[in-house]
Design a protein around this motif. Structure first.
Motif, PDB file in Angstrom:
ATOM      1  N   UNK A 198       0.801  -1.214   0.000  1.00 18.54           N
ATOM      2  CA  UNK A 198       0.000   0.000   0.000  1.00 18.54           C
ATOM      3  C   UNK A 198       0.842   1.275   0.000  1.00 18.54           C
ATOM      4  N   UNK A 199       2.099   1.177   0.388  1.00 18.66           N
ATOM      5  CA  UNK A 199       2.944   2.369   0.537  1.00 18.66           C
ATOM      6  C   UNK A 199       3.764   2.688  -0.706  1.00 18.66           C
ATOM      7  N   UNK A 200       4.118   1.658  -1.485  1.00 21.58           N
ATOM      8  CA  UNK A 200       5.055   1.869  -2.578  1.00 21.58           C
ATOM      9  C   UNK A 200       4.392   1.704  -3.943  1.00 21.58           C
ATOM     10  N   UNK A 201       4.698   2.584  -4.891  1.00 20.35           N
ATOM     11  CA  UNK A 201       4.245   2.384  -6.270  1.00 20.35           C
ATOM     12  C   UNK A 201       4.947   1.186  -6.883  1.00 20.35           C
ATOM     13  N   UNK A 242       8.470  -1.097  -5.765  1.00 19.95           N
ATOM     14  CA  UNK A 242       8.145  -2.242  -4.918  1.00 19.95           C
ATOM     15  C   UNK A 242       9.221  -3.321  -4.963  1.00 19.95           C
ATOM     16  N   UNK A 243       9.804  -3.564  -6.123  1.00 21.92           N
ATOM     17  CA  UNK A 243      10.848  -4.587  -6.227  1.00 21.92           C
ATOM     18  C   UNK A 243      12.058  -4.223  -5.370  1.00 21.92           C
ATOM     19  N   UNK A 289      15.815 -11.341  -4.961  1.00 22.09           N
ATOM     20  CA  UNK A 289      14.644 -10.468  -5.053  1.00 22.09           C
ATOM     21  C   UNK A 289      14.789  -9.409  -6.133  1.00 22.09           C
ATOM     22  N   UNK A 290      16.010  -8.870  -6.303  1.00 21.58           N
ATOM     23  CA  UNK A 290      16.172  -7.740  -7.219  1.00 21.58           C
ATOM     24  C   UNK A 290      16.629  -8.131  -8.619  1.00 21.58           C
ATOM     25  N   UNK A 328       3.915 -11.656  -3.301  1.00 23.12           N
ATOM     26  CA  UNK A 328       3.451 -10.307  -3.592  1.00 23.12           C
ATOM     27  C   UNK A 328       2.866 -10.194  -5.006  1.00 23.12           C
ATOM     28  N   UNK A 329       3.451 -10.922  -5.972  1.00 22.62           N
ATOM     29  CA  UNK A 329       2.942 -10.887  -7.352  1.00 22.62           C
ATOM     30  C   UNK A 329       1.514 -11.435  -7.411  1.00 22.62           C
TER      31      UNK A 329
END
Length: 414
Positions: free
Chosen positions: A141-144, A148-149, A342-343, A407-408
């Motif tokens: 909810x906080x990050x566009x 997010x990644x 993750x990145x 998350x996806x």
């Protein structure tokens, strides 16, 4: 301080750049502290096990419960904790969980016997089960989308290494024997951290909730908790007691509770569409295989951490400090593996990273076992370095790629 309530945005992408809170990274650091504390407490006990056992006169079965009670309680309330955040506000439930976590950490540190410590650890796990589900939901909810990644990569690296940092920090606290408190500071250290995190959450975290959260399924929670306890209790106590008949009766009752849970969840799905467990997910082969793999992965890791720390201190006679510092090889490798997965790797290769991570971890386990068998009492910290680095990188790959896939699919809040 005014806390703005943000209803959950429709659509998979969440918020865009123009809606992003300028304080989101400060709020994110607050949730990182909470996630770090949770995973820290999963393993920080392990390195203090010999000291706790000697100080409290605990039996081996009680030591197992001191470790397992936290995880069992956490698992039992996790989904309900997520739904409470959806219904009543993620910031609110996060702060409630943090207050309870801080209080129960104090209870753990002040325990006068193994029974009190086991009960306090169970309540501490319940508190974590309220707090932790809000973290990824708040992140979403906080990050566009474009940020997010990066946020998930940071979260994966920090929390992925917390399990090993717990071993190192626990060793230092036991070795220092602060104020003559022996092992107790491994829990009491959560008190100042919890207070600071609460203040930061109150000041900088925005409120959010789901626009259409499903109702609570307390009957489902009771059934799944009963099924877990009816299985784990006889498995933990059976060997010590010589496997009396009641242990097998309890395990059979666990199967009955599981059947009742499935039947009830199907009925609840038909009636109001708000079951604790959405059984239709198991019709997805990737989901089922992933869940089974995740279960086996954590069974192996839970056993490894306990046996590893007991081997170093009881088997090899190392001090808690030496055992904890040896764990730093694993901690650094986990942070590198989680951040890279993750990145870089997971966005490109998807679930294949999880498979590779499992294989690398397995190879590290095999290498570690062969090493200890070969050198026996002559095993050194430096000899452990290579297998521990392999285990850490594999662990980071699995945890980070799983969080990203979660998350996806938008699973984080429920």
């Amino acid at each position: 301080m005014v806390s703005h309530v943000q209803p959950e945005k429709a659509g998979p992408s969440g918020i865009d750049s123009t809606q992003a809170d300028p304080r989101r990274w400060i709020a994110f650091a607050t949730t990182l502290a909470a996630g770090f504390m949770d995973l820290l407490d999963v393993t920080i006990v392990n390195v203090a096990v010999p000291t706790i056992q000697e100080d409290l006169g605990a039996q081996y079965a009680q030591i197992e419960w001191i470790i397992a009670a936290y995880v069992l309680a956490f698992a039992a309330i996790l989904i309900t904790g997520a739904r409470l955040g959806d219904l009543y506000g993620r910031k609110r439930i996060f702060m409630v969980g943090m207050v309870l976590f801080t209080v129960t950490s104090a209870a753990c540190g002040l325990s006068s016997g193994p029974t009190m410590l086991i009960a306090s650890r169970f309540l501490q796990g319940l508190a974590a089960g309220l707090m932790v589900p809000q973290i990824l939901a708040i992140l979403r909810e906080s990050f566009p989308e474009r940020e997010r990644a990066k946020a998930i990569a940071v979260y994966s690296a920090v929390c992925g290494s917390a399990t090993a940092v717990g071993l190192a920090l626990g060793a230092l606290l036991v070795e220092w024997d602060l104020f003559g408190l022996s092992w107790r500071p491994i829990f009491l250290v959560n008190i100042p951290i919890g207070i600071i995190t609460l203040i930061a959450a109150w000041l900088w975290m925005n409120e959010s909730r789901s626009a259409a959260a499903p109702r609570l399924d307390l009957v489902g929670v009771a059934l799944v908790t009963a099924a877990i306890l009816l299985l784990t209790y006889p498995l933990t106590e059976g060997r010590r007691l010589g496997w009396p008949a009641w242990t097998f009766v309890m395990m059979g009752a666990s199967a009955v509770a599981l059947v009742l849970l499935i039947s009830y969840e199907r009925r609840r799905q038909r009636l109001d569409g708000s079951p604790l467990i959405d059984l239709s997910l198991f019709q997805s082969r990737p989901f089922t295989l992933g869940l089974v793999s995740w279960l086996l992965f954590w069974i192996c890791f839970g056993g490894f951490f306990l046996v590893w720390t007991l081997l170093m201190q009881v088997g090899l006679g190392w001090s808690p400090l030496r055992a904890g510092l040896t764990a730093l090889f694993f901690a650094v490798a986990t942070a590198i593996g989680a951040g890279t997965s993750a990145s870089v790797l997971a966005p490109r290769f998807g679930m294949r990273v999880l498979v590779v991570g499992g294989l690398v971890t397995g190879a590290g386990f095999i290498g570690y076992g062969a090493l200890v068998q070969h050198y026996d009492q002559a095993t050194t910290s430096w000899q452990m370095m290579v297998p521990l680095i392999a285990i850490g990188i594999g662990f980071g790959f699995v945890v980070a790629s799983t969080w990203r896939q979660q998350r996806m699919r938008g699973v984080g809040s429920a």
